[in-house]
Design an enzyme around this catalytic site. Structure first.
Site, PDB file in Angstrom:
ATOM      1  N   GLN A 112       0.821  -1.212   0.000  1.00  0.00           N
ATOM      2  CA  GLN A 112       0.000   0.000   0.000  1.00  0.00           C
ATOM      3  C   GLN A 112       0.858   1.267   0.000  1.00  0.00           C
ATOM      4  O   GLN A 112       2.061   1.231   0.239  1.00  0.00           O
ATOM      5  CB  GLN A 112      -0.922   0.003   1.219  1.00  0.00           C
ATOM      6  CG  GLN A 112      -1.993  -1.084   1.140  1.00  0.00           C
ATOM      7  CD  GLN A 112      -3.041  -0.939   2.212  1.00  0.00           C
ATOM      8  OE1 GLN A 112      -3.081  -1.704   3.165  1.00  0.00           O
ATOM      9  NE2 GLN A 112      -3.924   0.043   2.050  1.00  0.00           N
ATOM     10  N   ASP A 126      -2.437  -4.947   0.383  1.00  0.00           N
ATOM     11  CA  ASP A 126      -1.966  -6.246   0.866  1.00  0.00           C
ATOM     12  C   ASP A 126      -2.678  -6.736   2.120  1.00  0.00           C
ATOM     13  O   ASP A 126      -3.022  -7.922   2.230  1.00  0.00           O
ATOM     14  CB  ASP A 126      -0.447  -6.245   1.057  1.00  0.00           C
ATOM     15  CG  ASP A 126       0.072  -5.081   1.885  1.00  0.00           C
ATOM     16  OD1 ASP A 126      -0.732  -4.279   2.412  1.00  0.00           O
ATOM     17  OD2 ASP A 126       1.311  -4.957   1.994  1.00  0.00           O
TER      18      ASP A 126
END
Length: 465
Positions: free
Chosen positions: A71, A227
């Site tokens: 991210q 994720d």
């Protein structure tokens, strides 16, 4: 058999799992490394993805694909879709001062928490954009679109070069600092605040199983995910579940319906990959704490476990506050780790090992408490990551956290979550497919609140507080 593929494009590597869309059984898998560093040419991610696909036998027989990825990474594109500069990753800290400036510009952390549920820190995309605007204004001027690693890879898989075709999902968008997971909407005023008045375009935010397009080979593209959200989907996490990942860092996230508004900025108001919320707390110090103490004691991890389990709870008064690389939760970037309560009687290898495990778990208990304080239910704990391989961690965790701990079979849960999302997108709606999530071992222990009390006394004495 209908096959789907899920990618995990992490900081360290690109992984793919190709699964049976109905059962989730992994048919084949592969991985390729990513380069080191906190600033990366996105083309290297694409090259790693292509190498991973080749190593996995290709995608010609795959009906749907989805990408989970690290991210916050800032990918800037010009009007022609070319990368403006290397992507800044989540762990690039040059944006720390920019984050502090942004917080002040809106009137403090409470204003950010009320508005979007996230208070900018160095990792957040908005802080990186403010750094870009101030440090590299020419690159900021050239930026026509901003996206995240998974957005860019999904776009590349589609074969498009038009920035209007960029797509993302709620989970990844919620980590940018200009998207509200509670309202499911961008706050473009905050984007312009970060960019000093510039207003680049942003990816369209898709629903949990919306189609993001097609690959050049015709496979359906799922919306993708950040994720942590992909891992929660891969684990089958439900409301009330708290997923704790002990890897390089520690990550505590909880699936639920409550959007947090934490003025301290400890709990980030992220979204999950199913339409729910995923409040999250991240520490800087995870499994490397255990590695450091094992190296100090000159033992391997099996012996560290044996030593830790041979010592009594509380390590006879020895406490390790594990801020070895500074800390993010609490926000003490200049702090250091500290060993408290040492005497000639308790300074033994066994107590050192026990203090390391208990200190690491107590720092994660702090994160659990912060999430619970936001009104988020924490009913079941799922423990994953490299640190979950430690027998001492598994056995001591339920005593420190005061709850049973469930440890699933080790697996590539980010990639599995992306593959499950691909299957969901292929099915065109309904609930996510009911895959088997492997064998889960459960651990229980009598709670040891005195150990947490001991840690809480020592914590404020740590350098930097």
């Amino acid at each position: 058999m209908t096959l789907v593929a899920g990618f995990d494009s992490s900081t360290q590597s690109c992984k793919v799992v190709i699964c049976d869309a109905e059962s989730g059984e992994v048919v084949r898998a592969a991985s390729s490394p990513h380069p080191d560093g906190t600033e990366v040419d996105p083309q290297l991610w694409w090259s790693a993805l292509q190498a991973t696909v080749s190593a996995a036998g290709g995608l010609d027989d795959v009906a749907a694909v989805s990408v989970g990825a690290q991210q916050h990474g800032m990918v800037c594109l010009d009007e022609h879709g070319s990368v403006v500069r290397n992507a800044l990753l989540w762990n690039d800290t040059r944006s720390a001062a920019a984050a502090a400036d942004l917080v002040g510009d809106l009137g403090g952390g409470a204003a950010w928490a009320d508005r979007i549920g996230v208070v900018p820190v160095a990792s957040i995309t908005a802080a990186k954009l403010r750094w870009l605007a101030d440090a590299e204004p020419a690159h900021a001027d050239a930026t026509a679109a901003v996206c995240l690693p998974h957005d860019w890879l999904t776009w590349r898989l589609s074969g498009s070069t038009d920035i209007a075709d960029l797509r993302t999902d709620r989970s990844d968008a919620s980590g940018t600092g200009y998207f509200s997971a509670e309202r499911d909407a961008y706050d473009r005023d905050l984007l312009e605040l970060a960019m000093r008045g510039r207003a680049p375009s942003l990816p369209v935010v898709l629903g949990p199983h919306d189609e993001a397009g097609r690959t050049t080979a015709g496979a359906v593209l799922g919306p993708g995910a950040g994720d942590n959200a992909a891992a929660a989907l891969g684990l089958g996490a439900q409301p009330g579940d708290c997923v704790i990942s002990v890897g390089t860092s520690g990550v505590v996230s909880a699936v639920g319906h409550t959007a947090p508004h934490d003025a301290e900025g400890i709990v980030a108001g992220f979204a999950d990959a199913t339409g729910r919320q995923l409040p999250l707390v991240c520490t800087l110090n995870g499994a490397p704490v255990l590695a450091a103490v094992a190296a100090l004691l000159r033992v391997d991890f099996d012996e560290l476990d044996r030593l830790a389990l041979s010592a009594p709870p509380g390590a006879e008064g020895l406490t390790l506050v594990p801020y070895l690389d500074g800390e993010r939760s609490p926000n003490l970037p200049e702090s250091a780790g500290a060993l408290h309560g040492a005497t000639t009687r308790n300074l033994t290898a066994a107590n050192m090992a026990r203090a390391a495990v208990e200190g690491l778990l107590a720092s994660l208990a702090y994160c659990i408490d912060k999430i619970a304080a936001q009104g988020v239910a924490v009913e079941r704990i799922i423990l994953v990551g490299g640190g979950a391989r430690s027998g001492a961690v598994r056995k001591i965790a339920p005593a420190i956290w005061g709850r049973p701990v469930h440890v699933p079979t080790p697996g590539e849960y980010v990639a599995l979550g992306a593959a499950r999302q691909a299957a969901w997108t292929l099915a065109a709606g309904g609930e996510p497919p009911q895959w088997s999530f492997g064998i889960t071992a459960s651990y229980t222990a009598d709670a040891t609140p005195a150990v947490l009390d001991q840690y809480r006394v020592a914590q404020p004495l740590t350098l930097g507080q």
